[in-house]
Design a protein around this motif. Sequence first.
Motif, mmCIF file in Angstrom:
data_model
loop_
_atom_site.group_PDB
_atom_site.id
_atom_site.type_symbol
_atom_site.label_atom_id
_atom_site.label_comp_id
_atom_site.label_asym_id
_atom_site.label_seq_id
_atom_site.Cartn_x
_atom_site.Cartn_y
_atom_site.Cartn_z
ATOM 1 N N VAL A 204 0.891 -1.195 0.066
ATOM 2 C CA VAL A 204 -0.058 0.053 -0.184
ATOM 3 C C VAL A 204 0.952 1.398 0.040
ATOM 4 O O VAL A 204 1.750 1.399 0.822
ATOM 5 N N THR A 205 0.501 2.190 -0.652
ATOM 6 C CA THR A 205 1.373 3.546 -0.990
ATOM 7 C C THR A 205 0.319 4.580 -0.728
ATOM 8 O O THR A 205 -0.935 4.508 -1.197
ATOM 9 N N LEU A 206 0.898 5.708 -0.482
ATOM 10 C CA LEU A 206 0.015 7.173 -0.262
ATOM 11 C C LEU A 206 0.314 8.263 -1.491
ATOM 12 O O LEU A 206 1.444 8.251 -1.509
ATOM 13 N N HIS A 207 -0.847 8.697 -1.918
ATOM 14 C CA HIS A 207 -0.511 9.434 -3.018
ATOM 15 C C HIS A 207 -1.132 10.659 -2.907
ATOM 16 O O HIS A 207 -2.657 10.937 -2.261
ATOM 17 N N ARG A 208 -0.564 11.908 -3.277
ATOM 18 C CA ARG A 208 -1.315 13.365 -3.314
ATOM 19 C C ARG A 208 -1.780 13.324 -4.720
ATOM 20 O O ARG A 208 -1.169 13.344 -5.905
ATOM 21 N N GLU A 214 3.787 10.393 -5.170
ATOM 22 C CA GLU A 214 3.682 9.543 -4.056
ATOM 23 C C GLU A 214 4.207 10.423 -2.741
ATOM 24 O O GLU A 214 5.166 10.725 -3.004
ATOM 25 N N ILE A 215 3.530 10.038 -1.583
ATOM 26 C CA ILE A 215 3.856 10.736 -0.428
ATOM 27 C C ILE A 215 5.025 9.601 0.290
ATOM 28 O O ILE A 215 4.399 8.392 0.496
ATOM 29 N N GLU A 216 6.069 9.861 0.563
ATOM 30 C CA GLU A 216 6.989 8.900 1.117
ATOM 31 C C GLU A 216 6.655 8.666 2.767
ATOM 32 O O GLU A 216 6.287 9.601 3.438
ATOM 33 N N THR A 217 6.653 7.711 2.923
ATOM 34 C CA THR A 217 6.326 7.119 4.462
ATOM 35 C C THR A 217 7.620 6.737 5.028
ATOM 36 O O THR A 217 8.264 5.628 4.843
ATOM 37 N N ASP A 218 8.084 7.418 5.779
ATOM 38 C CA ASP A 218 9.426 7.038 6.620
ATOM 39 C C ASP A 218 9.294 6.195 7.675
ATOM 40 O O ASP A 218 10.257 5.795 8.391
ATOM 41 N N GLY A 219 8.122 5.691 8.240
ATOM 42 C CA GLY A 219 7.779 4.880 9.286
ATOM 43 C C GLY A 219 8.104 5.633 10.663
ATOM 44 O O GLY A 219 8.031 4.855 11.625
ATOM 45 N N THR A 220 8.275 6.837 10.670
ATOM 46 C CA THR A 220 8.346 7.590 11.695
ATOM 47 C C THR A 220 7.229 8.727 12.033
ATOM 48 O O THR A 220 6.228 8.898 12.830
ATOM 49 N N ASP A 221 7.150 9.793 11.011
ATOM 50 C CA ASP A 221 6.297 10.710 11.179
ATOM 51 C C ASP A 221 4.768 10.096 10.085
ATOM 52 O O ASP A 221 3.559 10.504 10.525
ATOM 53 N N VAL A 223 3.362 6.597 9.008
ATOM 54 C CA VAL A 223 3.375 4.995 9.195
ATOM 55 C C VAL A 223 2.008 4.511 8.508
ATOM 56 O O VAL A 223 1.099 5.016 8.793
ATOM 57 N N TYR A 224 2.173 3.368 8.119
ATOM 58 C CA TYR A 224 0.949 2.445 7.699
ATOM 59 C C TYR A 224 0.815 1.394 8.627
ATOM 60 O O TYR A 224 1.926 0.387 8.924
ATOM 61 N N ASP A 225 -0.496 1.336 8.958
ATOM 62 C CA ASP A 225 -0.913 0.238 9.892
ATOM 63 C C ASP A 225 -1.896 -0.631 9.165
ATOM 64 O O ASP A 225 -2.887 0.138 8.884
ATOM 65 N N VAL A 226 -1.619 -1.987 9.087
ATOM 66 C CA VAL A 226 -2.462 -2.497 8.277
ATOM 67 C C VAL A 226 -3.882 -2.733 8.875
ATOM 68 O O VAL A 226 -5.114 -2.949 8.212
ATOM 69 N N LYS A 227 -4.159 -2.358 10.289
ATOM 70 C CA LYS A 227 -5.538 -2.464 10.916
ATOM 71 C C LYS A 227 -6.227 -0.990 10.697
ATOM 72 O O LYS A 227 -7.327 -1.111 11.178
ATOM 73 N N GLY A 229 -4.776 2.042 8.730
ATOM 74 C CA GLY A 229 -4.486 2.886 7.376
ATOM 75 C C GLY A 229 -3.197 3.792 7.736
ATOM 76 O O GLY A 229 -2.247 3.265 8.629
ATOM 77 N N PHE A 230 -3.026 4.904 6.942
ATOM 78 C CA PHE A 230 -1.741 5.758 7.111
ATOM 79 C C PHE A 230 -2.163 6.270 8.403
ATOM 80 O O PHE A 230 -3.089 7.162 8.508
ATOM 81 N N VAL A 231 -1.084 6.641 9.223
ATOM 82 C CA VAL A 231 -1.099 7.478 10.483
ATOM 83 C C VAL A 231 0.019 8.528 10.458
ATOM 84 O O VAL A 231 1.159 8.547 10.222
ATOM 85 N N TYR A 232 -0.381 9.804 10.395
ATOM 86 C CA TYR A 232 0.318 11.027 10.437
ATOM 87 C C TYR A 232 0.488 11.299 11.956
ATOM 88 O O TYR A 232 -0.501 11.566 12.902
ATOM 89 N N GLN A 233 1.801 10.848 12.388
ATOM 90 C CA GLN A 233 1.983 11.162 13.945
ATOM 91 C C GLN A 233 2.038 12.529 14.247
ATOM 92 O O GLN A 233 1.394 12.801 15.707
ATOM 93 N N HIS A 234 2.557 13.238 13.751
ATOM 94 C CA HIS A 234 2.377 14.871 13.906
ATOM 95 C C HIS A 234 2.043 15.536 12.730
ATOM 96 O O HIS A 234 2.944 15.975 11.904
ATOM 97 N N PRO A 235 0.608 15.938 12.693
ATOM 98 C CA PRO A 235 -0.143 16.705 11.577
ATOM 99 C C PRO A 235 0.481 17.925 11.463
ATOM 100 O O PRO A 235 0.770 18.691 12.499
ATOM 101 N N THR A 236 0.771 18.644 10.328
ATOM 102 C CA THR A 236 1.008 20.045 10.242
ATOM 103 C C THR A 236 0.117 20.477 8.935
ATOM 104 O O THR A 236 -0.419 19.709 8.296
ATOM 105 N N SER A 237 0.202 21.790 8.758
ATOM 106 C CA SER A 237 -0.346 22.536 7.788
ATOM 107 C C SER A 237 -0.154 22.044 6.424
ATOM 108 O O SER A 237 -0.599 22.184 5.463
ATOM 109 N N ASP A 238 1.307 21.344 6.266
ATOM 110 C CA ASP A 238 1.894 21.001 5.154
ATOM 111 C C ASP A 238 0.977 19.898 4.572
ATOM 112 O O ASP A 238 1.207 19.312 3.468
ATOM 113 N N HIS A 239 0.606 19.011 5.284
ATOM 114 C CA HIS A 239 -0.085 17.735 5.156
ATOM 115 C C HIS A 239 -1.729 18.058 4.476
ATOM 116 O O HIS A 239 -2.087 16.983 3.784
#
Length: 360
Positions: A204-208, A214-221, A223-227, A229-239
């Motif tokens: 699974v990949t995330l796209h704008r 394609e939005i890079e998922t670094d596993g820190t900010d 991450v993808y959780d199969v249960k 979905g994609f989780v933004y740990q620290h959302p900002t206005s840039d997202h």
Amino acid sequence: MRLWVLLSLLLLQETLPHVMGQPAKSKHPKEPGENKIKPVNKRVKPKASKMKERESVDSSLKSQSILTQVMDKGHFQKLAPTLSLSAGQSIELRCKGSNVTWNYPSYLDTFKDSRLSIKQLDRYGQLILANSTAADTGEYSCWLQLCNGNKCRKDETKTGSTYIFFTDKEELFVPTPSYFEIVYLNPDKPAVIPCRVTTPSAKVTLHREFPAEEIETDGTDIVYDVKKGFVYQHPTSDHKGIVYCKAESQGAPQISIKYHLLYVEVPKGPPSTTISASSSRADIGDSVHVICTVLGEPDVDVNFRWRYPGQEVHCIGETPISVVTNLSLVRSFYPLPLPDNCICSFPCCECLLMHTNPLP
């Protein structure tokens, strides 16, 4: 001659006890209690102790795992944290206990799906889901309720849970009732883009959408959780913006619905409220329906406080609250009986929004 006879008698006295099988008498004085039979300390067989240890371990495991799956021919299987089944299969789950509560994908209740059957029997609770679909993918859990009269609470020591994937090569993403969804980005809590898959091995990949990338998922900010979905740990206005997910699994890639990410500043005060009544004037003994409406986010826990002549009532946790997501309104409804000594001319009542807290 006499000397020889004396020596013979002494020798006979020394050898006679050994011939009779008795030990020779000790010449030293006996200690107190020396003739008492000493107790024998019997050793416990190691096998028995191991059996007891195994029984105690098994009993603890049984108390922790109360959820099982009914297999063919009456066999039972303890469930792992995740389970994969093909869409179309039926499943029967059982939870041990005489007072069992179930949790399952909420849409099954929303649409009152007849494929779902839940029963409580004497010794266990039963959940049957027939003709499963990809949309049934989600967490299924149960727990025992401990009740004292009308008050019940969850028994945290006796629970069971599993996440079931109902795989369907035609539906890599869990279907949703809409084609577009709004996701609020709050800087003080993670945001989830719920593009869940039905096949855990899918890539699974995330796209704008704009600019298309394609939005890079670094596993820190991000991450993808199969249960989840994609989780933004620290959302900002840039997202903020419109995004979608793409999944691949042994075939052509599939695209999810679109998600509109809206960045929301954390409110420093309560949102605006309005109050209305079913009637602006009422006689003694009549009832007036007063509605307090709050304009704000749907996913916010709102606490109301009502004040009216003769009495102040704190309705936190008691006032029925309904959330209208398409209008982003939170409403509190309170049927207000008028005091006998008051002929009320609206507005005689006041609705105060004490504070708002984001839902966990």
